[in-house]
Design an enzyme around this catalytic site. Sequence first.
Site, short mmCIF file in Angstrom:
data_model
loop_
_atom_site.label_atom_id
_atom_site.label_comp_id
_atom_site.label_asym_id
_atom_site.label_seq_id
_atom_site.Cartn_x
_atom_site.Cartn_y
_atom_site.Cartn_z
N HIS A 1 0.92 -1.22 0.04
CA HIS A 1 0.10 -0.02 -0.12
C HIS A 1 0.80 1.15 0.05
CE1 HIS A 1 -2.98 2.77 1.16
NE2 HIS A 1 -3.96 1.92 1.04
N LYS B 1 -15.82 2.07 -7.28
CA LYS B 1 -15.20 3.05 -8.37
C LYS B 1 -16.30 3.13 -9.43
CE LYS B 1 -11.39 2.43 -10.01
NZ LYS B 1 -11.42 2.55 -11.37
#
Length: 960
Positions: free
Chosen positions: A173, A617
Amino acid sequence: MADITQSDQRPTEQPSTDQPDVDQFASDGVDPLEDAVRPLRDDVRFLGALLGDTVREQAGQRIFDLVETARRTAFAVRRSEADRDEVAALFTDVPAAEVIPVIRAFSLFALLANVAEDLHQERRRRLHTAAGSPPPDGDLEATWARLAKTEPDADKLETVRTTARVVPVLTAHPTETRRRSVFEITRRVLDLMRRRDALRTGPQDRVTEAELAEVETDIRRQVLTLWQTAIIRSQRPRIEDEVLGGLQYHEATLMDVIPPLNAEIAERLGGGERPVVRPGSWIGGDRDGNPYVTGDVVRFATEQAAALLHQHYAHQLRMLERELPLSRRVVGVPTELRDLADSLGEEEGELSAARKDVPFRRAVRVVRRRLAARGTTSSSSPRAGRHGGGDDDEVATAEPYASPGEMLADLEVIDAALGECGAEMLRAPRLRDLRWAVRTFGFHLQALDMRQNSESHEEVLTELFAKAGVSEDYSALDEDARVELLLRELSHDRPLLGPRAELSELAEKELGVMRAAAAAVDLLGADVVPHYIVSMCGSVSDLLEPAVLLREVGLFSGDPDEPRSSVRLIPLLETIDDLAAGPGILDAALAIPQFRALIRAQGDVLEVMLGYSDSNKDGGYLAANWALYQAERDLVEAANRAGVHLRYFHGRGGAVGRGGGNSYEAILAQPPGAVQGALRITEQGEVISAKYSEPRRARRNLEALVAATLEASLLDVEGLGDRAEEAYGVMAELATLGREAYASLVHSDPGFIEYFTTSTPVAEIGELNIGSRPSSRKQTSSVEDLRAIPWVLSWSQSRVMLPGWFGVGTALRTWIHERGEDAADERLATLRRLYDDWPFLRSTLSNMAQVMAKADMGLAGRYAELVPDAEVGRRIHGVIADEFELTREMLLAITGQETLLDDNPALARSVRNRFPYLEPLNVLQVELLRRYRAGDEDPAVRTGIQLTMNGLATALRNSG
């Protein structure tokens, strides 16, 4: 920061964020929660004071005054006694080099606040247990009690015993860029704070002021070290850095925590010697959109993991040898133990009488030598890796272990001999945990998943098939022709090309990764690379294509009747349309005899990965959550029709917009039949640190995953009964309305792309060495091509948190009122009943409330000022802010709560304690972004932006 609970922290509640100030309990007389909260406030005050002193001493009075002024002004803003412009004005003309220590001060406070909160959770848990209260949900003790009381179906229970598997899969990440040194210092601070807490709360007649002062001096020393240590790396992290970053959690907690947890599960569940919890990783094997993953990276990832595990085993064996000085003059020595101890024969030379007298020690030494021999004869030697060196002081002259099973067999001999000698107590904990470690970790430690997108497979196979004369243009074939060709190729083992064939860079890289995976399997066993995930899997051919590449390196054996592979092919369903199409893909694939035979050879277990990020998304929070729920139900039915056992792999990120939130509640919110005893789930970024950086927290979080998996598999947790169809119908309508509201902004508003790319730091995430992976799959500004992590991370940094809530308010209001005002009250009552009775809806709205509590439309407005077209910035920010208020209003109407976090007091407390400290970080990020985009090339500006990103992610904890 010298004293963070001064009188400038008076209670107010920002109407848009439900964020009262930290000392709300101090203003209205005695509060019943005061005693419970006071230790946390004391710890935060103590650590904040140490940090403040350190800032003054190290950075000077001027910087300290700037930090303090910013802190006090931020609290005044929270009380509506100051304007945000006052915070911004403090830094307008300050050089970037002087701003950096301010950013570091607020970032380190967030880190220390995390320590205080983690300690407080432990304290509350300890008091809860001491008071004789029932264990909380998510605790395995509560699960065992619930199962004992409910008496689940015997067939289900037996299935769970044989199939139960819980796999947290660590992934890289971009915000988790803290250096290993910072990680270790933070752990030391927590250990010392525990010691301080014990001294302050223990019997005072046994504690001296000198003891307490010594511990507090040690904490001060660690805070100083933290201040003088760089928080993040100065250069873009390589994948190798991310690999080592992931392995630090194994070293810190997982290797020690997982084996005893598996032992307890086996004892209580009755699952024999089969480990339930096993770790996995994507770091080094996930090349979807990451051009830096190569065969060398795969080798590095697998070898470093094996080296770390080798070191762990060697250390545990050395300690075990010391702990077993049992004398054959005192105890009877079973024949098998004696044979093991003598198995090195003359290689051990003339044994002294003392050595002959301790056969258990000699037996353990045999195991050590055979393990050491394995290390010196393979590339997994710890001496060759970062984690190794010096663990094995024996000359490795023994025959190396060929498999973990051989090592386990020797350990079982020692264990059985202890039982026969009446020394059962000496089996635990070390020998017991070591045996369970070998069962769990083998010689590989973690399963490294491979992942690539279907477009890359198609491109590589088009090249290979053309060079081999199989197909002139595979990419031009229709779906039926592709499947026919692929099945023909998978019916034999002949490779397409020889080893010296000249290939394109892409094809050579793809096959290089495959060859490295095959080599790892040869060295460490099939469990080291057991999964191949196909991103953007939209057809049967997409699912079959990797099998041809696996065959090229020997990881797939083609036979029309009995195809075999140690690697599972896993379709990843990401967008809402992909989720809807998934059951049809499974039906078609399982209707193919060759594919069905492959699944049969793999234990009749079919795994499907669900993508939370891209579906969100694509269609927004509400539509994505419902699409996932529907897909799980329909995929279960498809698997049942084919008679296979379905296992889900949940691609959940840390943020709610990426599937984050309370894992225990989320698992229980799955549809009936979706869990079936097994669960794989991704863990990412700052969430990994929050969950697994410390042994006690790691144990609690793993227990929560196991508890929820068992309960969802064995109990009726949906709770809808004969009202299920009504609930599904309501949710389908809400999802459609939510998707329309979301699309009206994200996909249809002509100014949205400009707003997103300029009001958030999405461009800087890709430019400023934040992570090894590019922020987009392609060089494009399209939202569709942007990776989910920067999409969510950008919105969280700007405090909009849009993926976790936008469109829900409009959907709820429209549905309630679409049949007129006369029906509105009844429809609202319907939603309230569903919220009370249906874990899915309750979890969905609860997670949304959590992310909304971390949003701040006022701060988001400052980011909107970065948009070059001021009119676009004001207009779209207005749309977002209005939807936020509507969503908040509708959420409270349905839940009956007064604030967003009524049902989550721990998070509410965290918000109160830390959010005023985020104000300067956000304001500084906006200021530095403004300078950077204006062409300021000062390296301190770039560093400052990186530090604000890391500091905000640390404070928000599940933001990306």
